[in-house]
Design a protein around this motif. Structure first.
Motif, PDB file in Angstrom:
ATOM      1  N   ARG A 200      55.972 -37.005 -45.242  1.00 11.52           N
ATOM      2  CA  ARG A 200      54.799 -37.313 -44.433  1.00 11.52           C
ATOM      3  C   ARG A 200      55.213 -38.185 -43.262  1.00 11.52           C
ATOM      4  O   ARG A 200      56.178 -38.936 -43.363  1.00 11.52           O
ATOM      5  CB  ARG A 200      53.779 -38.058 -45.290  1.00 11.52           C
ATOM      6  N   GLY A 213      50.229 -37.319 -40.999  1.00 11.52           N
ATOM      7  CA  GLY A 213      50.178 -36.043 -41.717  1.00 11.52           C
ATOM      8  C   GLY A 213      51.575 -35.573 -42.069  1.00 11.52           C
ATOM      9  O   GLY A 213      52.559 -36.246 -41.758  1.00 11.52           O
ATOM     10  N   THR A 214      51.660 -34.407 -42.731  1.00  9.80           N
ATOM     11  CA  THR A 214      52.988 -33.870 -43.015  1.00  9.80           C
ATOM     12  C   THR A 214      53.548 -33.324 -41.710  1.00  9.80           C
ATOM     13  O   THR A 214      52.785 -33.008 -40.789  1.00  9.80           O
ATOM     14  CB  THR A 214      52.931 -32.735 -44.046  1.00  9.80           C
ATOM     15  N   ASP A 216      54.592 -30.426 -41.062  1.00 13.42           N
ATOM     16  CA  ASP A 216      54.000 -29.103 -40.826  1.00 13.42           C
ATOM     17  C   ASP A 216      52.563 -29.208 -40.336  1.00 13.42           C
ATOM     18  O   ASP A 216      52.146 -28.509 -39.419  1.00 13.42           O
ATOM     19  CB  ASP A 216      54.030 -28.258 -42.105  1.00 13.42           C
ATOM     20  N   GLU A 217      51.823 -30.107 -40.973  1.00 15.14           N
ATOM     21  CA  GLU A 217      50.427 -30.315 -40.567  1.00 15.14           C
ATOM     22  C   GLU A 217      50.331 -30.717 -39.109  1.00 15.14           C
ATOM     23  O   GLU A 217      49.528 -30.171 -38.349  1.00 15.14           O
ATOM     24  CB  GLU A 217      49.811 -31.441 -41.396  1.00 15.14           C
ATOM     25  N   LEU A 218      51.172 -31.685 -38.742  1.00 21.44           N
ATOM     26  CA  LEU A 218      51.134 -32.173 -37.369  1.00 21.44           C
ATOM     27  C   LEU A 218      51.445 -31.046 -36.410  1.00 21.44           C
ATOM     28  O   LEU A 218      50.785 -30.882 -35.387  1.00 21.44           O
ATOM     29  CB  LEU A 218      52.133 -33.312 -37.173  1.00 21.44           C
ATOM     30  N   GLN A 219      52.439 -30.258 -36.802  1.00 19.93           N
ATOM     31  CA  GLN A 219      52.827 -29.161 -35.939  1.00 19.93           C
ATOM     32  C   GLN A 219      51.680 -28.168 -35.783  1.00 19.93           C
ATOM     33  O   GLN A 219      51.349 -27.774 -34.681  1.00 19.93           O
ATOM     34  CB  GLN A 219      54.042 -28.456 -36.525  1.00 19.93           C
ATOM     35  N   SER A 220      51.055 -27.803 -36.910  1.00 25.89           N
ATOM     36  CA  SER A 220      50.002 -26.786 -36.813  1.00 25.89           C
ATOM     37  C   SER A 220      48.748 -27.339 -36.155  1.00 25.89           C
ATOM     38  O   SER A 220      48.021 -26.614 -35.492  1.00 25.89           O
ATOM     39  CB  SER A 220      49.695 -26.206 -38.191  1.00 25.89           C
ATOM     40  N   ARG A 221      48.518 -28.649 -36.334  1.00 28.13           N
ATOM     41  CA  ARG A 221      47.325 -29.216 -35.727  1.00 28.13           C
ATOM     42  C   ARG A 221      47.381 -29.119 -34.200  1.00 28.13           C
ATOM     43  O   ARG A 221      46.392 -28.901 -33.534  1.00 28.13           O
ATOM     44  CB  ARG A 221      47.160 -30.681 -36.144  1.00 28.13           C
ATOM     45  N   GLU A 223      49.644 -27.097 -32.640  1.00 24.56           N
ATOM     46  CA  GLU A 223      50.298 -25.869 -32.230  1.00 24.56           C
ATOM     47  C   GLU A 223      49.336 -24.935 -31.529  1.00 24.56           C
ATOM     48  O   GLU A 223      49.656 -24.382 -30.493  1.00 24.56           O
ATOM     49  CB  GLU A 223      50.871 -25.158 -33.458  1.00 24.56           C
TER      50      GLU A 223
END
Lengths: 322, 238
Positions: A200, A213-214, A216-221, A223
């Motif tokens: 995280r 966030g994780t 991945d989460e940050l990236q997708s948020r 992205e």
């Protein structure tokens, strides 16, 4: 495991940490990310009991770091930023000293130290004075020191700073290894480090949390939010307003372009939309010449830069105040 | 108070003292100076006593003690090891006490070496044993007090020179208050004399170890160490 509630730490009038809150779950490796001077080290110093907080509360396993300081300090292993060591002691003497301060029974010293030095790869350096060790080995001693008492929580302030690339890889995998059983907070201003080691991420800037966030989460948020770089030529195309009206456009910014009469726009698109077609038709309608249009997906690096630019921080602060 | 931690800190500090040339240099200088003062009067007056040494040592300690103790806390601040030390589950007072104990033992070793002088005067004449014994007890207390003031000075700065100067000044003031009779009217002078470290030593060195003198030194040691642990507890920028 660790809970930070509305923590504030002022150095005189200067807010090093300005009202941050987050929690760390048991067994998590939390990356504490931010540019230099963002407040990472200060936050860690409050958790470890070095600085008292100006306001707010930090608890470790439900114990307050100020009121029950001796207990919380026993649960934590800490590697400070500069890895301070007693340079006149040997590795063995130093680790025995730390074991004594940690109140590990005399009989267990040998076994504990043996285990920890095997893990950190120090076994063949035990009789060497700390002053003779290279930076990488000092860092290992710092890590070993933090783990002698087998704490549940490890707080590592920039554990890979000053190491060569091979050592960085080694230390990271070591942290990964340790993190399987322990709760780890590590601070860094190096982005790949977070992606390589952390479960995280908390991004902090100018004493405030800007993202949590994780990876991945940050990236997708962020992205979905694509950035379109557009170059256009023609009467009236220097105005941002027509672009703003296009469906799906969130924000338009004029960027400088080296070519005369060419206008360059950076257009932020709403999540999940792709306004490129609309933008093209706009240019056709207005009889502008479209010279170029590219869509960029934001990397974690971009997100970090965007979040930690100081004007972004001020904007955030104003929004919060309003 | 956890004595095993005090012991750990004490042993580590003692190792640092004797692991570097510093302890030996300091002890050598201490012995050269005391030896010089001792032999000077021994031959001049041709009398077997320790008086000359007991007269000069209280003032010598004012310089010697801060020199030994100045690094104790200041060095940890400077090198950053303080941050690790105070984030261990260790009370500030335990740190201060362990460090003071190490400096005190170093001093006691130096003092023990001066027993050679005592042996030599006993072989030369028939001095009274009582005042010499009491004098040594007094010197231990006096030195312990200056070491505690030294620890206090060391806790106030990360610069060892500043630590030395501060401790030296405080110790010197306590040492010279005994001369207040020279410049003040008797009732006031008596009161002020009573605050002087030298005054209490002089009364012990006469051969009588009075509880009041002992309590005076012990409370000064305790108070200095308590202040030092508070000063150490104050982090930068508080």
């Amino acid at each position: 495991m660790i809970s930070i509630e509305n923590l504030k730490k002022y150095y005189g009038d200067f807010p090093a940490v300005d009202d941050i809150s987050f929690t760390v779950q048991s067994g998590e490796i939390l990356g504490f990310l931010g540019p230099n001077g963002a407040g990472k080290t200060t936050t860690m110093k409050v958790i470890t009991g070095y600085y008292p907080p100006t306001a707010g509360r930090v608890t470790v396993k439900g114990k307050d770091v100020v009121a029950d300081s001796l207990e919380t300090r026993q649960m934590i292993g800490y590697l400070p930023e500069s890895t301070p060591l007693y340079l006149d002691l040997t590795v063995s003497e130093y680790l025995h000293y730390i074991a004594e301060l940690r109140q590990i029974p005399e009989g267990e010293h040998a076994e504990r130290i043996d285990r920890i030095t095997t893990l950190t790869g120090l076994t063949d350096r035990m009789q060497q004075p700390l002053g003779q060790l290279s930076k990488g080995y000092r860092q290992r001693v710092g890590l070993a020191q933090a783990m002698v008492h087998d704490p549940d929580i490890l707080i590592l302030d920039e554990p890979t700073i000053g190491l060569d690339p091979n050592q960085i890889v080694e230390i990271r995998s070591l942290i990964r290894e340790i993190g399987r059983e322990k709760t780890v907070i590590l601070s860094t201003h190096i982005l790949p480090e977070v992606q390589a080691t952390c479960d995280r991420v908390v991004i902090i800037n100018e004493g405030r949390i800007v993202a949590d966030g994780t990876p991945d989460e940050l990236q997708s948020r962020f992205e979905g939010q694509a950035v379109i770089d557009l170059q256009v030529y023609g009467d009236g195309s220097d105005d941002t307003e027509p672009f703003n009206q296009v469906h799906g456009v969130v924000n338009v910014e004029r960027m400088p372009d080296p070519e005369p009469n060419v206008h360059r726009m950076q257009i932020m698109a709403e999540q999940g939309t792709d306004p490129r077609g609309e933008l093209f038709r706009l240019c056709v309608r207005k009889e502008w010449t479209l010279l170029g249009m590219t869509r960029k997906i934001q990397s974690l690096e971009d997100i970090f830069q965007q979040l930690t630019r100081s004007d972004a921080a001020h904007q955030q602060r104003e929004e919060d105040a309003a | 108070m956890n004595w095993s931690i005090v012991g750990a800190i004490f042993r580590k500090e003692l190792k640092t003292y004797f692991g570097s040339p510093m302890a030996y240099i300091v002890l050598a200088v201490f012995l050269i100076i005391t030896g010089w003062f001792f032999s000077l009067n021994l031959f001049k007056e041709n009398m077997a006593h320790m008086r000359s040494l007991f007269d000069i040592l209280p003032f010598l300690l004012v310089v010697f003690a801060p020199a030994v103790s100045m690094r104790l806390i200041a060095e940890e601040r400077k090198s950053g090891t303080m941050e690790l030390l105070v984030t261990m589950p260790v009370r500030d007072f335990e740190i201060v006490l362990g460090k003071w104990l190490a400096a005190f033992i170093l001093y006691a070793v130096g003092l023990a070496a001066t027993i050679v002088y005592v042996i030599s005067i006993f072989s030369l004449g028939k001095p009274e044993f009582g005042p010499i014994f009491a004098g040594y007890i007094g010197l231990l207390l006096l030195g312990g007090t200056y070491m505690a003031i030294g620890v206090l000075g060391s806790s106030l700065s990360e610069n060892q020179i500043i630590a030395f100067i501060v401790s030296f000044m405080i110790s010197a003031i306590f040492a010279i208050l005994v001369f207040s009779a020279m410049i003040m009217p008797p009732p006031l002078a008596e009161l002020i004399q009573y605050l002087s470290t030298t005054y209490h030593f002089q009364s012990i060195a006469r051969g009588v170890i009075d509880t009041r003198n002992v309590v005076y030194y012990l409370s000064l040691i305790f108070f200095s160490l308590l202040l030092a642990s508070h000063a150490m507890g104050q982090r930068k920028f508080l």
